[in-house]
Design a protein around this motif. Structure first.
Motif, PDB file in Angstrom:
ATOM      1  N   VAL A 215     -19.046  28.748  -4.623  1.00 17.47           N
ATOM      2  CA  VAL A 215     -20.350  30.286  -4.503  1.00 17.47           C
ATOM      3  C   VAL A 215     -19.256  31.469  -5.359  1.00 17.47           C
ATOM      4  CG1 VAL A 215     -20.738  28.697  -2.079  1.00 17.47           C
ATOM      5  CG2 VAL A 215     -19.128  30.885  -2.809  1.00 17.47           C
ATOM      6  N   ALA A 216     -20.796  32.580  -4.632  1.00 15.57           N
ATOM      7  CA  ALA A 216     -20.960  33.365  -5.527  1.00 15.57           C
ATOM      8  C   ALA A 216     -20.007  33.983  -4.925  1.00 15.57           C
ATOM      9  CB  ALA A 216     -21.956  34.207  -5.202  1.00 15.57           C
ATOM     10  N   ARG A 217     -18.881  35.462  -5.526  1.00 14.50           N
ATOM     11  CA  ARG A 217     -17.580  35.811  -4.516  1.00 14.50           C
ATOM     12  C   ARG A 217     -17.933  36.255  -3.613  1.00 14.50           C
ATOM     13  NH1 ARG A 217     -12.741  38.369  -7.560  1.00 14.50           N
ATOM     14  NH2 ARG A 217     -11.700  39.438  -6.239  1.00 14.50           N
ATOM     15  N   PRO A 218     -19.016  37.549  -2.663  1.00 14.76           N
ATOM     16  CA  PRO A 218     -19.015  37.841  -1.787  1.00 14.76           C
ATOM     17  C   PRO A 218     -18.664  36.962  -0.573  1.00 14.76           C
ATOM     18  CG  PRO A 218     -20.928  38.989  -2.997  1.00 14.76           C
ATOM     19  CD  PRO A 218     -19.911  37.470  -4.183  1.00 14.76           C
ATOM     20  N   GLN A 219     -19.689  35.383  -1.102  1.00 13.69           N
ATOM     21  CA  GLN A 219     -19.810  34.705   0.194  1.00 13.69           C
ATOM     22  C   GLN A 219     -18.527  33.223   0.464  1.00 13.69           C
ATOM     23  OE1 GLN A 219     -22.590  34.897  -2.761  1.00 13.69           O
ATOM     24  NE2 GLN A 219     -22.823  36.722  -0.926  1.00 13.69           N
ATOM     25  N   ALA A 220     -17.651  33.850  -0.829  1.00 12.10           N
ATOM     26  CA  ALA A 220     -16.337  32.991  -0.943  1.00 12.10           C
ATOM     27  C   ALA A 220     -15.076  33.453   0.318  1.00 12.10           C
ATOM     28  CB  ALA A 220     -15.417  32.658  -2.280  1.00 12.10           C
ATOM     29  N   HIS A 221     -14.942  32.140   0.815  1.00 13.38           N
ATOM     30  CA  HIS A 221     -13.633  32.068   1.671  1.00 13.38           C
ATOM     31  C   HIS A 221     -12.076  32.629   0.998  1.00 13.38           C
ATOM     32  CE1 HIS A 221     -11.464  30.344   5.258  1.00 13.38           C
ATOM     33  NE2 HIS A 221     -11.226  30.845   5.255  1.00 13.38           N
ATOM     34  N   TYR A 222     -12.057  31.242  -0.024  1.00 13.23           N
ATOM     35  CA  TYR A 222     -10.961  31.410  -1.009  1.00 13.23           C
ATOM     36  C   TYR A 222     -11.587  32.462  -2.406  1.00 13.23           C
ATOM     37  CZ  TYR A 222      -9.243  28.248   2.915  1.00 13.23           C
ATOM     38  OH  TYR A 222      -8.968  27.874   3.839  1.00 13.23           O
ATOM     39  N   LEU A 223     -10.369  32.492  -2.723  1.00 15.62           N
ATOM     40  CA  LEU A 223     -10.036  32.977  -4.299  1.00 15.62           C
ATOM     41  C   LEU A 223      -9.369  32.117  -5.015  1.00 15.62           C
ATOM     42  CD1 LEU A 223     -10.963  36.795  -3.757  1.00 15.62           C
ATOM     43  CD2 LEU A 223     -12.364  35.465  -4.000  1.00 15.62           C
ATOM     44  N   VAL A 224      -9.525  31.576  -5.630  1.00 10.35           N
ATOM     45  CA  VAL A 224      -8.463  30.610  -6.645  1.00 10.35           C
ATOM     46  C   VAL A 224      -8.624  30.916  -7.743  1.00 10.35           C
ATOM     47  CG1 VAL A 224      -8.996  27.886  -7.400  1.00 10.35           C
ATOM     48  CG2 VAL A 224     -10.181  28.528  -4.618  1.00 10.35           C
ATOM     49  N   SER A 225      -7.166  30.663  -8.448  1.00  8.64           N
ATOM     50  CA  SER A 225      -6.968  30.813  -9.895  1.00  8.64           C
ATOM     51  C   SER A 225      -6.314  30.593 -10.172  1.00  8.64           C
ATOM     52  CB  SER A 225      -6.286  32.398  -9.183  1.00  8.64           C
ATOM     53  OG  SER A 225      -5.052  33.127  -9.236  1.00  8.64           O
ATOM     54  N   MET A 226      -5.966  30.234 -11.516  1.00  9.11           N
ATOM     55  CA  MET A 226      -4.462  28.958 -11.912  1.00  9.11           C
ATOM     56  C   MET A 226      -4.077  29.788 -13.753  1.00  9.11           C
ATOM     57  SD  MET A 226      -8.056  26.934 -14.239  1.00  9.11           S
ATOM     58  CE  MET A 226      -6.839  25.694 -14.678  1.00  9.11           C
ATOM     59  N   GLU A 227      -2.499  29.122 -13.564  1.00  8.45           N
ATOM     60  CA  GLU A 227      -2.690  30.085 -14.932  1.00  8.45           C
ATOM     61  C   GLU A 227      -1.742  28.341 -14.900  1.00  8.45           C
ATOM     62  OE1 GLU A 227       0.819  32.084 -12.885  1.00  8.45           O
ATOM     63  OE2 GLU A 227      -0.339  33.874 -12.642  1.00  8.45           O
ATOM     64  N   TYR A 228      -1.706  28.519 -16.535  1.00 12.69           N
ATOM     65  CA  TYR A 228      -0.504  27.469 -17.136  1.00 12.69           C
ATOM     66  C   TYR A 228      -0.599  27.814 -18.892  1.00 12.69           C
ATOM     67  CZ  TYR A 228      -5.827  28.010 -19.484  1.00 12.69           C
ATOM     68  OH  TYR A 228      -6.598  28.959 -19.712  1.00 12.69           O
ATOM     69  N   ASP A 229       0.695  26.652 -18.932  1.00 15.98           N
ATOM     70  CA  ASP A 229       1.398  27.214 -20.053  1.00 15.98           C
ATOM     71  C   ASP A 229       1.753  26.358 -20.626  1.00 15.98           C
ATOM     72  OD1 ASP A 229       4.901  27.794 -19.221  1.00 15.98           O
ATOM     73  OD2 ASP A 229       3.496  27.961 -18.014  1.00 15.98           O
ATOM     74  N   SER A 230       2.547  25.728 -21.934  1.00 20.05           N
ATOM     75  CA  SER A 230       3.279  24.807 -22.524  1.00 20.05           C
ATOM     76  C   SER A 230       4.645  25.278 -23.441  1.00 20.05           C
ATOM     77  CB  SER A 230       2.307  24.203 -23.488  1.00 20.05           C
ATOM     78  OG  SER A 230       1.846  25.226 -24.782  1.00 20.05           O
ATOM     79  N   ASP A 231       5.202  24.392 -23.130  1.00 19.77           N
ATOM     80  CA  ASP A 231       6.455  24.860 -23.702  1.00 19.77           C
ATOM     81  C   ASP A 231       7.092  23.555 -24.464  1.00 19.77           C
ATOM     82  OD1 ASP A 231       9.034  26.131 -24.625  1.00 19.77           O
ATOM     83  OD2 ASP A 231       9.907  25.374 -22.574  1.00 19.77           O
ATOM     84  N   ALA A 232       7.493  23.364 -26.125  1.00 19.87           N
ATOM     85  CA  ALA A 232       7.958  22.833 -26.882  1.00 19.87           C
ATOM     86  C   ALA A 232       9.402  23.188 -27.058  1.00 19.87           C
ATOM     87  CB  ALA A 232       7.427  23.095 -28.474  1.00 19.87           C
ATOM     88  N   ARG A 233      10.035  21.667 -26.821  1.00 18.41           N
ATOM     89  CA  ARG A 233      11.292  22.161 -26.472  1.00 18.41           C
ATOM     90  C   ARG A 233      11.991  20.638 -27.284  1.00 18.41           C
ATOM     91  NH1 ARG A 233      12.692  21.969 -20.387  1.00 18.41           N
ATOM     92  NH2 ARG A 233      10.910  24.277 -21.112  1.00 18.41           N
ATOM     93  N   VAL A 234      13.381  20.327 -27.602  1.00 19.84           N
ATOM     94  CA  VAL A 234      13.529  18.750 -28.124  1.00 19.84           C
ATOM     95  C   VAL A 234      14.594  17.930 -27.597  1.00 19.84           C
ATOM     96  CG1 VAL A 234      15.073  17.647 -30.033  1.00 19.84           C
ATOM     97  CG2 VAL A 234      13.269  19.747 -29.860  1.00 19.84           C
ATOM     98  N   LEU A 235      14.428  17.416 -26.765  1.00 11.78           N
ATOM     99  CA  LEU A 235      15.455  16.673 -25.810  1.00 11.78           C
ATOM    100  C   LEU A 235      16.302  15.494 -26.249  1.00 11.78           C
ATOM    101  CD1 LEU A 235      15.113  15.767 -22.865  1.00 11.78           C
ATOM    102  CD2 LEU A 235      13.940  13.728 -23.319  1.00 11.78           C
TER     103      LEU A 235
END
Length: 211
Positions: A72-92
Motif C-alpha cells: 500500500v501507500a506508505r501512509p497506510q502501511a503497517h510495516y516498512l520493508v527494506s532489502m539489502e543485497y551483495d555478492s562476493d567472488a571468492r576461490v574455493l
C-alpha cells in the motif's frame, strides 16, 4: 569415471537440479505478525531509481503477497520493508578423485597390461595386485560467488525493527542476479521463522535456469 567433492558449494548451473540456501531469521520477542499485513518499501538514498532494485522489489512483493501481505501507500502501511543485497567472488579449494578409464584402448589393448581377457576391477590376483590402478586425488581452485540477501521489517508507527531474515547462497558459476529469485523464495519458505535458528532451504532449479 570421476567424482568431485565440492565442499560448501551449491551449483546454480550445469546439471544441478536443486539450489540450497542458508537462511537465518531474527524477530522481536513479542512480535506476533498481527494484521493488518500491509507494507510499503523503504529505500536507502540513491536506490529509488535503480532498475535492479525495482526488479528485486517486484519479486519480493510477489513472495509477500503469497503470505497475505498487501503493498500500500506508505501512509497506510503497517510495516516498512527494506532489502539489502551483495555478492562476493571468492576461490574455493576443491578435492577431486578420478579413476582410470578401464576400457581405454591403450597400447595393451582394451583391458590394460594385466587384465587379459578377464574384466575384474581387482586384477587377476586380488585387490591391489597388478591389474588394479588406484584412484588419483587432485586439488583445484574453483571460482564461486557468495550471494546474500537481507530483508528487514520495521513497524511504521514506532520505527522499530520487528523481523529480519538473511539468505545466503554460494555457487560455482552463479551470480547475484541468477541467485536472487531463489534467495527471496528461500527467505520466506517459512515465515515467520524461528528466531536465531539457522536452517537450509533446498528448492528445485527452474528448468529455464539450466544450461
Amino acid at each position: 569415471m570421476a567424482g568431485a567433492a565440492l565442499l560448501g558449494v551449491a551449483l546454480l548451473s550445469g546439471c544441478a537440479s536443486t539450489v540450497t540456501t542458508e537462511v537465518t531469521a531474527f524477530q522481536q520477542g513479542n512480535w506476533q505478525n498481527d494484521p493488518p499485513r500491509t507494507y510499503a518499501f523503504e529505500r536507502s538514498a540513491g536506490k529509488e531509481a535503480q532498475l535492479e532494485q525495482q526488479t528485486y522489489e517486484q519479486w519480493l512483493a510477489q513472495a509477500l503477497a503469497g503470505l497475505g501481505f498487501e503493498q500500500v501507500a506508505r501512509p497506510q502501511a503497517h510495516y516498512l520493508v527494506s532489502m539489502e543485497y551483495d555478492s562476493d567472488a571468492r576461490v574455493l579449494r576443491v578435492q577431486e578423485t578420478t579413476y582410470p578409464d578401464l576400457w581405454y584402448p591403450g597400447p595393451y589393448g582394451p583391458y590394460g597390461p594385466y587384465w587379459g581377457p578377464y574384466y575384474r576391477p581387482w586384477g587377476p590376483w586380488g585387490w591391489g595386485a597388478p591389474g588394479y590402478w588406484p584412484p588419483q586425488t587432485t586439488v583445484r581452485d574453483v571460482p564461486v560467488t557468495l550471494s546474500t540477501l537481507r530483508v528487514f521489517f520495521k513497524d511504521a508507527s514506532t520505527g522499530r525493527r520487528v523481523y529480519q531474515v538473511t539468505a545466503r547462497h554460494q555457487g560455482e558459476g552463479a551470480s547475484l542476479q541468477a541467485a536472487m529469485p531463489y534467495l527471496i523464495r528461500s527467505a520466506f519458505a517459512q515465515f515467520p521463522a524461528e528466531s536465531g535458528r539457522p536452517r537450509r532451504v533446498t528448492l528445485p532449479l527452474d528448468p529455464a535456469d539450466k544450461s
